[in-house]
Design a protein around this motif. Sequence first.
Motif, short mmCIF file in Angstrom:
data_model
loop_
_atom_site.label_atom_id
_atom_site.label_comp_id
_atom_site.label_asym_id
_atom_site.label_seq_id
_atom_site.Cartn_x
_atom_site.Cartn_y
_atom_site.Cartn_z
N ARG A 1 -101.56 109.60 100.93
CA ARG A 1 -102.74 108.86 101.40
C ARG A 1 -103.38 108.04 100.28
NH1 ARG A 1 -104.54 113.79 105.36
NH2 ARG A 1 -103.09 113.19 107.03
N GLU A 2 -103.24 108.51 99.05
CA GLU A 2 -103.77 107.76 97.91
C GLU A 2 -103.00 106.46 97.68
OE1 GLU A 2 -103.49 108.48 93.17
OE2 GLU A 2 -104.41 110.11 94.32
N LYS B 1 -100.62 104.96 100.08
CA LYS B 1 -100.00 104.31 101.24
C LYS B 1 -100.51 102.91 101.54
CE LYS B 1 -102.48 105.93 105.32
NZ LYS B 1 -102.33 106.74 106.52
N ASP B 2 -101.63 102.52 100.98
CA ASP B 2 -102.14 101.17 101.22
C ASP B 2 -101.61 100.14 100.22
OD1 ASP B 2 -103.60 101.89 103.49
OD2 ASP B 2 -105.29 102.57 102.26
N LEU B 3 -100.78 100.58 99.30
CA LEU B 3 -100.14 99.63 98.37
C LEU B 3 -99.16 98.76 99.15
CD1 LEU B 3 -99.19 102.00 95.41
CD2 LEU B 3 -101.05 100.33 95.46
N GLU B 4 -98.87 97.59 98.60
CA GLU B 4 -97.80 96.76 99.15
C GLU B 4 -96.48 97.46 98.84
OE1 GLU B 4 -96.37 93.46 101.15
OE2 GLU B 4 -98.48 93.80 100.68
N PRO C 1 -95.31 100.74 99.75
CA PRO C 1 -95.76 102.01 99.17
C PRO C 1 -94.70 103.10 99.01
CG PRO C 1 -96.35 101.93 101.48
CD PRO C 1 -95.77 100.59 101.13
N GLU D 1 -96.85 109.25 107.85
CA GLU D 1 -97.98 108.51 107.26
C GLU D 1 -97.69 107.02 107.12
OE1 GLU D 1 -101.17 109.52 106.29
OE2 GLU D 1 -100.69 111.31 107.43
N LEU D 2 -96.39 106.66 106.95
CA LEU D 2 -96.03 105.25 106.79
C LEU D 2 -95.51 104.64 108.09
CD1 LEU D 2 -94.29 105.26 103.28
CD2 LEU D 2 -96.69 104.81 103.84
N ASN D 3 -95.53 105.43 109.15
CA ASN D 3 -95.04 104.98 110.46
C ASN D 3 -93.58 104.52 110.38
OD1 ASN D 3 -95.33 104.62 113.22
ND2 ASN D 3 -95.95 102.47 112.99
#
Length: 159
Positions: free
Chosen positions: A19-20, A22-25, A27, A53-55
């Motif tokens: 979760r820390e 996963k919002d990176l390009e 990830p 988490e990354l679908n």
Amino acid sequence: MNMRMSAGGLTERSLEIIRELKDLEGPMLPILHAIQDEFGHVPEEVKPLIASELNLSRAEVHGVVTFYHDFRAAPAGRHVLKLCRAEACQAMGSDQLGDRARQFLGIDFHQTTLDGAVTLEPVFCLGLCACAPAAMLDGEVYGRVDEHCLSDIVAEARR
């Protein structure tokens, strides 16, 4: 990693890492590296968490883990010896060096000595092509490695 970590602790810590980041390009690679840094390998039970988490599918995560040689399915030994297997090093004798390393250690690539001292891993370029063949022990690189140098490196790792 604390070898006594419970399955719940593994899941909890893995989810924190995922979760820390996963919002990176792109990830997945940073997540996998962080998981391996934390636990010493990418535990099988973490792959579905990453996928969810990354679908992504579990197969996609598994494919990335198995494609890249840096990721391990089991913890490494106390020392990691990497031998370059790329073309420049092959041309300078890395295949024979690999044979000697396996003989010295009594293991094959992707294995760890029974005493847990050394894991032997192939890598495909350490960036020392002009100094081939190359090796790396615990992040320290060696160029122009011959059988004598290799025996010194292995002896150092076995201490």
